[in-house]
Design a protein around this motif. Sequence first.
Motif, PDB file in Angstrom:
ATOM      1  N   THR A 188       0.850  -1.188   0.000  1.00  0.00           N
ATOM      2  CA  THR A 188       0.000   0.000   0.000  1.00  0.00           C
ATOM      3  C   THR A 188       0.884   1.237   0.000  1.00  0.00           C
ATOM      4  N   VAL A 189       0.373   2.320  -0.573  1.00  0.00           N
ATOM      5  CA  VAL A 189       1.127   3.570  -0.656  1.00  0.00           C
ATOM      6  C   VAL A 189       0.266   4.709  -0.127  1.00  0.00           C
ATOM      7  N   ALA A 190       0.777   5.424   0.851  1.00  0.00           N
ATOM      8  CA  ALA A 190       0.108   6.602   1.392  1.00  0.00           C
ATOM      9  C   ALA A 190       0.869   7.852   0.960  1.00  0.00           C
ATOM     10  N   VAL A 191       0.162   8.954   0.840  1.00  0.00           N
ATOM     11  CA  VAL A 191       0.786  10.215   0.443  1.00  0.00           C
ATOM     12  C   VAL A 191       1.319  10.923   1.680  1.00  0.00           C
ATOM     13  N   GLU A 192       2.566  11.353   1.594  1.00  0.00           N
ATOM     14  CA  GLU A 192       3.189  12.145   2.656  1.00  0.00           C
ATOM     15  C   GLU A 192       3.440  13.544   2.114  1.00  0.00           C
ATOM     16  N   ARG A 193       3.104  14.555   2.910  1.00  0.00           N
ATOM     17  CA  ARG A 193       3.249  15.935   2.464  1.00  0.00           C
ATOM     18  C   ARG A 193       4.179  16.711   3.407  1.00  0.00           C
ATOM     19  N   PRO A 194       5.493  16.546   3.226  1.00  0.00           N
ATOM     20  CA  PRO A 194       6.448  17.277   4.068  1.00  0.00           C
ATOM     21  C   PRO A 194       6.482  18.755   3.691  1.00  0.00           C
ATOM     22  N   ARG A 195       7.022  19.573   4.576  1.00  0.00           N
ATOM     23  CA  ARG A 195       7.141  20.995   4.297  1.00  0.00           C
ATOM     24  C   ARG A 195       8.409  21.324   3.518  1.00  0.00           C
ATOM     25  N   THR A 196       9.429  20.500   3.684  1.00  0.00           N
ATOM     26  CA  THR A 196      10.675  20.661   2.928  1.00  0.00           C
ATOM     27  C   THR A 196      11.080  19.290   2.390  1.00  0.00           C
ATOM     28  N   ILE A 197      11.976  19.276   1.425  1.00  0.00           N
ATOM     29  CA  ILE A 197      12.339  17.995   0.814  1.00  0.00           C
ATOM     30  C   ILE A 197      13.832  17.703   0.901  1.00  0.00           C
ATOM     31  N   ILE A 198      14.678  18.704   1.112  1.00  0.00           N
ATOM     32  CA  ILE A 198      16.110  18.463   1.230  1.00  0.00           C
ATOM     33  C   ILE A 198      16.454  18.176   2.685  1.00  0.00           C
ATOM     34  N   ALA A 199      17.011  16.991   2.935  1.00  0.00           N
ATOM     35  CA  ALA A 199      17.446  16.618   4.279  1.00  0.00           C
ATOM     36  C   ALA A 199      18.936  16.931   4.416  1.00  0.00           C
ATOM     37  N   ARG A 200      19.337  17.442   5.555  1.00  0.00           N
ATOM     38  CA  ARG A 200      20.732  17.823   5.780  1.00  0.00           C
ATOM     39  C   ARG A 200      21.381  16.876   6.782  1.00  0.00           C
ATOM     40  N   ASN A 201      22.693  16.690   6.651  1.00  0.00           N
ATOM     41  CA  ASN A 201      23.448  15.921   7.631  1.00  0.00           C
ATOM     42  C   ASN A 201      24.836  16.539   7.790  1.00  0.00           C
ATOM     43  N   SER A 202      25.429  16.303   8.952  1.00  0.00           N
ATOM     44  CA  SER A 202      26.768  16.825   9.220  1.00  0.00           C
ATOM     45  C   SER A 202      27.741  15.698   9.540  1.00  0.00           C
ATOM     46  N   LEU A 253       8.528  21.286  -3.991  1.00  0.00           N
ATOM     47  CA  LEU A 253       9.265  21.703  -2.795  1.00  0.00           C
ATOM     48  C   LEU A 253      10.729  21.974  -3.132  1.00  0.00           C
ATOM     49  N   LEU A 254      11.311  21.118  -3.975  1.00  0.00           N
ATOM     50  CA  LEU A 254      12.705  21.295  -4.368  1.00  0.00           C
ATOM     51  C   LEU A 254      12.884  22.606  -5.117  1.00  0.00           C
ATOM     52  N   ARG A 255      11.966  22.896  -6.014  1.00  0.00           N
ATOM     53  CA  ARG A 255      12.053  24.142  -6.779  1.00  0.00           C
ATOM     54  C   ARG A 255      12.045  25.348  -5.838  1.00  0.00           C
ATOM     55  N   THR A 256      11.200  25.292  -4.822  1.00  0.00           N
ATOM     56  CA  THR A 256      11.121  26.392  -3.854  1.00  0.00           C
ATOM     57  C   THR A 256      12.429  26.541  -3.079  1.00  0.00           C
ATOM     58  N   GLU A 257      12.994  25.426  -2.623  1.00  0.00           N
ATOM     59  CA  GLU A 257      14.214  25.486  -1.827  1.00  0.00           C
ATOM     60  C   GLU A 257      15.407  25.953  -2.660  1.00  0.00           C
ATOM     61  N   LEU A 258      15.487  25.491  -3.907  1.00  0.00           N
ATOM     62  CA  LEU A 258      16.588  25.917  -4.768  1.00  0.00           C
ATOM     63  C   LEU A 258      16.482  27.392  -5.132  1.00  0.00           C
ATOM     64  N   GLY A 259      15.275  27.937  -5.076  1.00  0.00           N
ATOM     65  CA  GLY A 259      15.060  29.337  -5.449  1.00  0.00           C
ATOM     66  C   GLY A 259      15.333  30.327  -4.334  1.00  0.00           C
ATOM     67  N   LYS A 260      15.615  29.861  -3.132  1.00  0.00           N
ATOM     68  CA  LYS A 260      15.882  30.775  -2.022  1.00  0.00           C
ATOM     69  C   LYS A 260      17.242  31.451  -2.209  1.00  0.00           C
ATOM     70  N   ARG A 261      17.302  32.724  -1.849  1.00  0.00           N
ATOM     71  CA  ARG A 261      18.561  33.465  -2.006  1.00  0.00           C
ATOM     72  C   ARG A 261      19.666  32.879  -1.136  1.00  0.00           C
ATOM     73  N   SER A 262      19.286  32.268  -0.028  1.00  0.00           N
ATOM     74  CA  SER A 262      20.273  31.726   0.905  1.00  0.00           C
ATOM     75  C   SER A 262      20.828  30.371   0.464  1.00  0.00           C
ATOM     76  N   TYR A 263      20.269  29.792  -0.600  1.00  0.00           N
ATOM     77  CA  TYR A 263      20.702  28.451  -1.000  1.00  0.00           C
ATOM     78  C   TYR A 263      22.121  28.474  -1.557  1.00  0.00           C
ATOM     79  N   ARG A 264      22.956  27.528  -1.081  1.00  0.00           N
ATOM     80  CA  ARG A 264      24.320  27.352  -1.569  1.00  0.00           C
ATOM     81  C   ARG A 264      24.454  25.974  -2.198  1.00  0.00           C
TER      82      ARG A 264
END
Length: 357
Positions: A48-62, A115-126
């Motif tokens: 079965t497949v359920a729809v998930e609607r996150p607020r952001t799509i890029i996950a960060r790690n250090s 979501l990716l398009r929005t995050e890539l379009g931010k001025r702060s994105y590096r």
Amino acid sequence: MSRPDSRPGRGAPDNRTPNRFNLAGREADGDWLDARDAHDGATHLRTTVAVERPRTIIARNSSPDIGFDRSINPYRGCEHGCIYCFARPTHAFHDLSPGLDFESKLFAKPEAAALLRTELGKRSYRVAPIAIGTNTDPYQPIEGKWRIMRSIVEVLAETRHPLMITTKSDRVVRDIDLLGPMAEQELVGVALSVTSLTSRISRTLEPRAPSPRKRLAAVEALVAAGIPTSVAIAPVVPGITDYELEHIVEAAAEAGARNVFYLPVRLPYEVAPLFRAWLDEHFPDRADKVMNIIRSLRGGRDNDPNFFTRMQGFGPWADLLATRFQIAVKKHGLNMGRNRLRTDLFRPPSGPQMQLL
């Protein structure tokens, strides 16, 4: 002995696994479900497949021992059902089992590209390479219908953003029309995971993943399209697949791969009891031996979570694997150079008004 609640074509032997979030595993209690399985045999488990609607799509790690600081997971859970998958514990966050639930109750993120398009379009994105497939496989079977990975690659191709893909599916070949031009601009690299060349082992270790033959054919197709392609021998399971190490390196070279790397099996959190149950089910004659070797790689434990050593292990077995691997790589002329991805070509996505012009 086969477990009464195992499911044909699935990786995890059962759903009865402890976890950190107090999810109760289902034990046989004599109800009608147990009676049904006793009389009719284990039933096939539907996906079965359920729809998930996150607020952001890029996950960060250090993490200091990982070669990327950002990733995208188009799906949660993975139908490939690889018993060793270190992403299994993430299903417990949804009060679902890292066992059979992880490979049958999936989540899709259809708004990922927007979501990716929005995050890539931010001025702060590096800009830095985005890794996809480091958690769950972006080209698992449901991608054929949902095409979320395809939509993500379209955005990255449009914006000339560097991308690293890891998969064990030949479905990646479907996107050669996008990946080929990206490769010409030095924006993409692909790694195909090949764990075993033995069908009997693959069918139980990774029950719903494409066959090794199909994965190696995908390597050939990607290479022919000019896409830098590596083979990941990940994981190496001591006592089960380690004897194939040199054979897989040779097969990777014959398929045209530029680079190859390996990772010893990791058994974090809930993965360890699932893996032990899998060994009891499929390799009872050597289960204790396999676990003893794994513990020798991990400082006497089922898993070593420490940075750097978690990726290669340590001790005599780790040294032996490293030596064998280095000899095989040298013999076949692999790993002569790393694939460098460009970051200077990035252009932010255009807004909706510009897209209409």
